[in-house]
Design a protein around this motif. Structure first.
Motif, short mmCIF file in Angstrom:
data_model
loop_
_atom_site.label_atom_id
_atom_site.label_comp_id
_atom_site.label_asym_id
_atom_site.label_seq_id
_atom_site.Cartn_x
_atom_site.Cartn_y
_atom_site.Cartn_z
N ILE A 121 69.18 114.61 14.24
CA ILE A 121 70.14 113.89 15.44
C ILE A 121 71.60 114.30 14.96
CG2 ILE A 121 71.30 111.69 16.22
CD1 ILE A 121 68.46 110.45 15.40
N ARG A 122 72.18 115.24 15.94
CA ARG A 122 73.58 115.38 15.74
C ARG A 122 74.52 114.31 15.93
NH1 ARG A 122 75.94 120.05 18.53
NH2 ARG A 122 75.34 118.79 20.27
N ARG A 123 75.45 114.55 15.56
CA ARG A 123 76.80 113.46 15.50
C ARG A 123 76.25 112.07 15.14
NH1 ARG A 123 81.19 116.22 16.42
NH2 ARG A 123 80.90 118.08 17.67
N PRO A 124 76.00 112.09 13.79
CA PRO A 124 75.60 111.00 13.02
C PRO A 124 76.49 110.07 12.97
CG PRO A 124 75.91 112.90 11.48
CD PRO A 124 76.00 113.47 12.95
N GLU A 125 77.84 110.27 13.26
CA GLU A 125 78.89 109.05 13.29
C GLU A 125 78.70 108.39 14.06
OE1 GLU A 125 79.40 112.43 13.56
OE2 GLU A 125 80.65 112.85 15.21
N GLY A 611 88.77 101.11 13.98
CA GLY A 611 88.84 102.23 13.28
C GLY A 611 87.97 103.50 13.69
N GLY A 612 86.53 102.91 13.92
CA GLY A 612 85.54 103.95 14.34
C GLY A 612 86.13 104.58 15.70
N TYR A 613 86.26 103.72 16.59
CA TYR A 613 86.62 104.47 17.89
C TYR A 613 87.72 105.10 17.88
CZ TYR A 613 82.89 102.04 20.51
OH TYR A 613 81.63 101.49 21.25
N ILE A 614 88.65 104.92 17.13
CA ILE A 614 89.94 105.70 16.93
C ILE A 614 89.51 106.99 16.47
CG2 ILE A 614 92.27 106.11 15.91
CD1 ILE A 614 92.52 103.03 16.59
N PHE A 615 88.66 107.02 15.64
CA PHE A 615 88.11 108.20 14.86
C PHE A 615 87.37 109.10 15.85
CE2 PHE A 615 84.46 110.42 12.70
CZ PHE A 615 85.08 111.36 12.10
N MET A 616 86.45 108.31 16.60
CA MET A 616 85.85 108.95 17.55
C MET A 616 86.60 109.75 18.78
SD MET A 616 82.75 108.34 16.53
CE MET A 616 82.29 107.40 15.41
N SER A 617 87.80 109.23 19.15
CA SER A 617 88.71 109.96 19.79
C SER A 617 89.42 110.94 19.15
CB SER A 617 89.70 108.97 20.45
OG SER A 617 90.61 108.25 19.40
N THR A 618 89.44 111.09 17.88
CA THR A 618 90.10 112.35 17.52
C THR A 618 89.32 113.55 17.52
OG1 THR A 618 89.21 111.99 15.23
CG2 THR A 618 91.38 110.87 15.92
N ARG A 619 88.03 113.24 17.84
CA ARG A 619 87.05 114.47 17.94
C ARG A 619 87.34 115.13 18.94
NH1 ARG A 619 81.27 111.82 17.83
NH2 ARG A 619 82.43 110.72 19.33
N GLU A 630 86.62 112.02 5.38
CA GLU A 630 87.54 111.29 4.77
C GLU A 630 88.17 110.39 5.95
OE1 GLU A 630 91.71 112.72 2.33
OE2 GLU A 630 89.89 114.31 2.70
N LEU A 631 88.68 111.03 7.25
CA LEU A 631 89.37 110.28 7.93
C LEU A 631 88.65 109.29 8.52
CD1 LEU A 631 91.77 110.37 9.93
CD2 LEU A 631 90.43 111.67 11.53
N PHE A 632 87.42 109.28 8.62
CA PHE A 632 86.72 108.14 8.90
C PHE A 632 86.81 107.06 7.94
CE2 PHE A 632 83.20 105.28 9.27
CZ PHE A 632 82.77 105.28 10.40
N GLY A 637 87.85 102.08 6.36
CA GLY A 637 87.39 101.51 5.00
C GLY A 637 87.92 100.25 4.51
N GLY A 638 89.30 99.84 5.15
CA GLY A 638 89.98 98.93 4.67
C GLY A 638 90.22 99.11 3.06
#
Lengths: 642, 691
Positions: A121-125, A611-619, A630-632, A637-638
């Motif tokens: 499965i691609r895009r495991p994040e 944080g995850g959604y913001i990470f997703m939008s950086t892709r 690392e960015l994720f 992470g908190g």
């Protein structure tokens, strides 16, 4: 430096085996401890996957260069020497369980990466693990089926091989057993029995849904740290609803599992939709089921082979076409027609005239009728052009009523016309012709036969009485295509024609297109992609619901269900978590501040979602495919991440 | 069949005569070429049939002629590509299509014959179906045999067949003459074929007018009877909705700027964040707007703005309007039944969008006693009159109406809407850039050096015969000069003769007239007063400054003439097609214009014309020269066109008269297929009289 005794339990020796004691000094590094331990155990095997787990502190000792002193380990530490990869029972989006070996020592984020790599499965994040809803029923029979799928024997190293073999990743091609697993992963499952759907847990309210989201595991800590034991059951699900870069060619498993997750979300009323939408979902499911049964082969051939095949096919067709075109042309000159005696009825105000019989001719997307067959060479009584019309069934198999209701557009409005056929056979043909004509296609179209076929099978579905179970795989209980609410509302014979109607619009789709269409409609639902959490806003005395969507946060009134306010991530300046009082504070542009504490879920989960959604939008598509792990962690992470 | 054969031989005879008269012996018309000619004739004929010529204003006539020429050229070109063997297959049948049903649709006769496999037969209008088919099939087969003899290679054969099929397909294409009302109340008439999208037609209009090509330009249809108006979407086929009009329809097609067309992409926040306070919406930063568009239109699925609100619904058959709470979803419009909640499961479907279009209602307060004038309507496109199947909704204000109509369009058209927008943007950007550039160049180079480039750029070509091309950027076209020329030729040809010698007078009008033929270039240079200038500096010229030489060189190559020639035959063709004899050439032949320019010698051209097959690529060249010549340019290029041009030129000359766009007759007048020739003659006479 003084030597002291450290006792370590070796998991592989069995639960009852006594701990092994090694003599160590405080400046011995962890690697050295392991070396001594292995030597003392006198077991010869590959220990490379093993590491020390510090039970009391709930942490792994993975830095082998650190000394015992630096780790803070003293003689009383209860250490366990165990494998980092353990078997896990993974509940897949399709509802089946797969046993595989997952990493118990790395952060869950990393574990998911490993799992997804193994499953191709691609895009495991976009996925994560969550604890399943407790199942109350005894599941004797279920356990049996669960054991069918097992990937624990696949060597972990082989997973990294990127090559394809027989159209599937090489590690699936090792044995028949693993091939079967791949098929399970990449082909959508047949429709479940309606009873099975009814038995499964369905969230009844927003609060119920919110509780599901309290089950997500923490991505920054390991499975062991979160109390997950070997052979425990976890669900693998798409967690972040922004699916990046979906490419059917490479994403067979991903697409299939996404579809399964969407399908179950709809069947279990996890996401609300209207009746019309439900019928369309039902129709697409039916179509996908049908295609999955009939063309499982395509899934197992490699993309490269596919390309070649299709290229060859194209070539053949071309040559074929070129050679036979004159014939084709001739054939087209004599376009197929339908001719039959049918009965027609045109409802008009104040007339009660019934059906009258005429000789009907169907040709070139229009219907003409004549007094009798003999007069069919002359002028028709009327000619009806069906392009753009709506053709709806009006059928009662038990009552042997086979009518086609046509709504034919004309400048003055829509003309209603009923055609009554004598029997199923006739009905299927004429109905199929009307359907095609309404889309501007003729009988010469390749789709005609398949259309006739599908009308047939739908009629058959209406016919099946509960006593006789046909093995025809095409006949499905339409109740298994809709959520229990609609199963209760409509009988099969009411539901079937409506699904058939919706089916007309999707019948031409290929399997991949059908999957994509399903996902698109799912994503277009207003409530799509919203994860709910019950929170209490600062300054408010009652619980409210926070909806976390891919692009915004939504404040929802718990009582009424109305959206009170939305904030978009675009305008977000920063967000902070006060881990002591478990409060999330967010600042938006224009000095808008809000803060809330979480009621149903840990605030780490909320933090991770945002944080995850913001990470997703950086892709972005332009970036390389490498995942910025690392960015994720930085975003999700908190304080533990540091 | 006999008749047809006879006609063919007649035609051939005519052609021979013509060639001889031109004094070109070089290439006696080969049989194949002749067949191709015939085909052209029939096509042209059919097209002309559409409207009684008398009805048309002069300028309309001009435009039509230009279109026609382009059309012919197109086909010619295609034919040229083919080898001789095939051609007969397509030989047109003079049989005229019966008066079109309802509209002025005339299937081109030749088309009717074999249905190409790819196309469903239903695509074509019904009337054609029977008679032509049988006729056709026989010819096809024999030809088939011929080529095989001549050329053994199977591949060749296959190719040819394919080509033939394509042509057949082409031939079958429905064409419609449409009168488009311009924003200033004038009108333009153009030919639109079945495959053209609204985008293609817009591009065509851009070239024919001097508008700024911004993204707001759109085509809309109005229905005076129902007081409705709707902007066509760029990806729609224009012919489809128009064919739903009734015969006596008062409906019009309007070319105008509609700011609402792409408003959602310019200010997405107004639609997607409409619930937010006014200030946030107003202060939205551009970057955020882009993000918003991206979010809603670039994902795997299009997101429809979530609209909900109380609207007035006109009760079926009653005069009253009732309020209801409506919601928009991707799957349709829903309402909340009395006493129910807004949850999805309780919603009742009001309408789904598969079979309906959304229209703005005009002055419904008067007509239907609506609470306000901000109404919109959902109906099947084929419904043209009052009916219970039309759904009328009324909003409190214009803004709400706009919100709903746009929302419905997004739900109905989804991604296409965004694609359309992007295409329009590109188009607009290119044009502006180009205009600037052109203006500059125009100033410097007074001589419209290379006509050939213009040819390529021509949109008109596309409009007629060519498959609708996605609006390519003009610049790009310029880049590859040679290819597209054929379509242009006709148009180009027309303009040259009139300009210089004959009619010096009204420069502006000329410019306008020409502009239609001239491609994108013309757009940019609306103001060109003098004839020479009026020639749009061909894109190529712009690209490579020394324009004149190239053109000459092209001329030298025998290729250019052929292109030129083709156009005339079509005209001739009309005669035969109509049943009247080939004589048309003489009739229409007022060759004055060509000679005037002072062309040295006309002779050469005929040959090429006859064998259009030879080279299409270079076609564009000739017309430009003429223009030069007229301007006083060096005479070197042998003006092949003269003789052949004579025919064409005549019309153009007449056109020169100032274009008074007075009439706004319903665009689609569909007089039966009167004798085309006589009508043409009348029309021409009329024009002359005017002059």
């Amino acid at each position: 430096m003084a030597a002291w005794d450290l006792s370590v339990t070796m998991e592989d020796l069995g639960a009852d085996a006594p701990p092994i004691t090694v003599s160590v000094t405080s400046d011995l590094h962890i690697g050295g401890v392991i070396l001594k331990l292995v030597e003392k155990s006198q077991v010869k095997r590959d220990w490379s996957d093993h590491a020390l787990w510090w039970e009391q502190k709930q942490q792994w000792l993975l830095r082998t260069a650190w000394t015992l002193e630096k780790c803070g380990i003293q003689a009383d530490a209860g250490l366990i020497f165990m494998a980092q990869h353990k078997s896990l029972r993974l509940g897949l989006p399709n509802g089946l369980t797969l046993r595989l070996r997952a990493c118990f020592s790395g952060p869950v984020f990393r574990t998911v990466l490993g799992i997804c790599k193994m499953l191709n499965i691609r895009r495991p994040e976009e996925l994560s693990l969550l604890r399943p809803v407790e199942e109350k029923k005894k599941k004797k029979d279920k356990d049996l089926s669960e054991e069918q799928y097992d990937l624990t024997e696949v060597p972990l190293i082989s997973v990294s091989r990127p090559c394809l073999y027989n159209g599937m990743p090489a590690h699936f091609a090792d044995s028949l057993k693993t091939e079967k697993v791949y098929k399970m992963l990449s082909v959508s499952q047949p429709a479940p029995a309606p009873e099975a759907i009814a038995k499964l847990y369905r969230p009844a309210s927003v609060v119920d849904k919110a509780h599901i989201h309290s089950r997500w595991l923490d991505s920054s800590r390991s499975l062991m740290q979160q109390g997950v034991q070997e052979n425990d059951r976890l669900w693998l699900r798409f967690k972040y609803y922004c699916f990046h870069d979906l490419e059917p060619k490479y994403d067979v498993v991903r697409l299939t599992q996404m579809y399964e997750q969407a399908r179950w979300a709809i069947l279990l009323e996890d996401i609300d939709c209207t009746e019309e939408e439900m019928l369309l979902f039902g129709a697409i499911q039916y179509h996908i089921n049908k295609l999955s049964l009939s063309e499982p082969q395509t899934m197992t051939s490699s993309p490269a082979m596919d390309d070649l095949d299709s290229a060859l096919q194209g070539l053949e067709v071309k040559l074929d076409g070129a050679e036979s075109s004159p014939q084709d042309m001739l054939e087209n000159l004599t376009a197929p027609e339908l001719n039959d005696y049918l009965k027609i009825f045109r409802p008009k105000r104040l007339t009660l005239k019934g059906y009258k019989q005429y000789w009907f001719k169907f040709k070139d997307a229009s219907i003409s009728y004549y007094k009798s067959k003999e007069e069919s060479l002359g002028e028709p009584i009327q000619q009806i052009n069906l392009k753009g019309c709506e053709a709806a069934p009006d059928v009662n198999v038990a009552g042997q009523k086979f009518c086609i209701k046509l709504l034919i557009p004309a400048p003055e409005g829509m003309n209603e016309v009923y055609l009554r056929c004598e029997h199923e056979e006739q009905y299927s043909r004429w109905m199929a012709a009307c359907r095609l004509a309404s889309k501007g296609k003729s009988l010469a179209d390749r789709l005609f036969q398949s259309e006739v076929q599908s009308i047939h099978s739908f009629l058959a579905m209406q016919q099946t009485n509960p006593n006789t179970h046909t093995d025809d795989s095409m006949s499905i209980n339409t109740h298994s295509l809709v959520s229990p609410r609609y199963s209760k509302k409509y009988k099969v014979k009411q539901l079937t024609p409506r699904i058939l109607e919706a089916y007309q619009n999707v019948a031409q789709l290929s399997l991949t297109d059908a999957l994509l269409r399903f996902l698109q409609i799912w994503q277009a639902l207003p409530d799509f992609g919203i994860s709910f959490v019950v929170v209490r806003f600062k300054g408010s005395r009652k619980d409210e619901v926070l909806g976390i969507a891919p692009n915004r946060l939504i404040r929802i009134d718990l009582g009424v269900g109305d959206v009170v306010k939305t904030w978009r991530y675009n305008n977000m300046r920063q967000w902070n978590v006060n881990w002591d009082i478990r409060q999330v504070a967010i600042e938006f542009d224009g000095n808008v501040n809000m803060a809330f504490s979480c009621v149903t879920a840990d605030c780490k989960i909320v933090h991770e979602f945002i944080g995850g959604y913001i990470f997703m939008s950086t892709r972005s598509r332009e970036q390389s495919d490498t995942l910025n792990e690392e960015l994720f962690h930085k975003l999700t992470g908190g304080h533990e991440a540091l | 069949m006999d008749d047809i054969d006879a006609m063919f031989s007649d035609l051939l005879g005519e052609m021979d005569l013509l060639t001889q008269s031109l004094g070109v012996e070089t290439l006696p018309p080969e049989p194949p070429s002749s067949s191709s000619r015939e085909m052209n004739f029939s096509m042209g004929f059919a097209d002309m049939n559409v409207e009684s010529l008398n009805e048309l204003e002069e300028n309309d006539l001009d435009a039509l002629m230009a279109d026609l020429m382009a059309d012919l050229n197109d086909t010619e070109e295609k034919l040229a590509a083919e080898l001789g063997g095939k051609k007969e297959a397509e030989a047109p049948h003079p049989d005229l299509p019966p008066a079109s049903h309802g509209l002025s649709f005339y299937p081109v006769p030749s088309l009717s014959t074999p249905t190409s496999p790819e196309r469903g037969p239903n695509t074509f209008s019904a009337p054609l179906a029977d008679s032509p088919a049988p006729i056709h099939s026989p010819p096809t087969l024999p030809q088939h045999a011929k080529p095989s003899k001549e050329e053994i290679e199977a591949q060749m054969k296959a190719d040819k067949i394919k080509l033939a099929l394509e042509k057949l397909k082409e031939a079958k294409v429905k064409k419609l003459v449409v009168k488009v009302v311009m924003h200033d109340g004038s009108s333009k008439t153009l030919m639109v074929d079945e495959r053209q999208t609204v985008r293609d037609v817009l591009d065509n209009l851009f070239e024919k007018t001097h508008c700024d090509c911004n993204v707001d330009w759109s085509l809309s249809e109005t229905n005076p009877e129902l007081q409705l108006e709707r902007g066509f979407e760029d990806h729609e086929n224009l012919v489809d909705p128009l064919s739903a009009w009734t015969r006596d329809s008062e409906n019009k097609v309007i070319f105008q700027e509609r700011p609402d067309k792409y408003e959602v992409f310019k200010n997405p926040q107004n639609f997607y964040l409409w619930k937010k306070d006014k200030k946030t919406i107003k202060d939205m930063k551009d970057r955020d707007k882009e993000l918003l568009v991206e979010e809603n239109f670039c994902g795997t699925s299009i997101i429809v703005p979530d609209l909900e609100g109380v609207l007035y619904l006109r009760e079926d058959g009653k005069k009253s309007w009732k309020q209801r709470l409506f919601l928009l979803r991707a799957s349709g419009i829903y309402y909340v039944p009395k006493g129910k909640s807004k949850t999805s499961r309780d919603l009742v479907c009001f309408v789904q969008f598969d079979n309906v279009n959304v229209y703005y209602g005009k002055e419904f307060k008067n007509k239907y006693k609506a609470p306000t004038d901000f109404c919109f309507v959902l109906k099947h496109p084929q419904i043209q009159k009052e009916s219970q199947y039309i759904k009328y909704l009324c909003c409190d204000d214009a803004w709400t109406m706009n919100l709903w109509v746009t929302g419905i369009r997004i739900a109905k058209y989804g991604k296409s809407l965004y694609e359309n927008y992007k295409t329009s943007m590109k188009k607009a950007a290119v044009t502006t850039a180009w205009t600037n550039r052109t203006a500059a160049t125009a100033a410097t180079t007074s001589i419209p050096s290379t006509p050939s480039p213009t040819t390529k750029a021509k949109a008109s070509g596309q409009a007629n015969g060519h498959a609708p091309q996605p609006p390519a950027e003009p610049v790009a076209k310029v880049g590859n000069a040679p290819p597209p020329p054929p379509p242009l030729l006709p148009t180009q040809i027309l303009p040259p003769p009139p300009p210089d010698p004959v009619l010096p007078p009204p420069p502006p009008p000329l410019a306008t007239k020409r502009s239609p033929p001239a491609t994108s270039v013309s757009r940019q240079l609306p103001s060109l007063p003098t004839l020479p200038t009026s020639f749009p500096p061909s894109p190529t010229s712009m690209a490579n400054l020394p324009p004149p030489p190239p053109s000459l060189s092209q001329d030298d190559s025998s290729e250019s003439p052929p292109d030129f020639l083709p156009p005339p035959p079509p005209t001739l063709g009309f005669g035969p097609g109509a049943g009247s004899l080939p004589p048309p050439p003489p009739v229409s032949l007022p060759p004055p214009p060509p000679p005037d320019p002072g062309f040295p010698l006309p002779p050469p051209p005929p040959d090429p014309a006859f064998c259009p097959v030879t080279n299409r690529g270079s076609l564009p060249a000739p017309p430009p020269r003429q223009s030069y010549i007229g301007a006083g340019a060096p005479p070197p290029p042998p003006p092949p066109p003269p003789a052949s041009a004579g025919l064409q030129s005549t019309p153009s000359v007449r056109r020169t008269g100032p274009p008074p766009p007075k009439r706004t007759t319903p665009p689609l007048a569909a007089p039966g297929g009167g004798d085309f020739m006589s009508e043409l003659a009348k029309a021409m006479a009329k024009k002359r009289g005017n002059q």
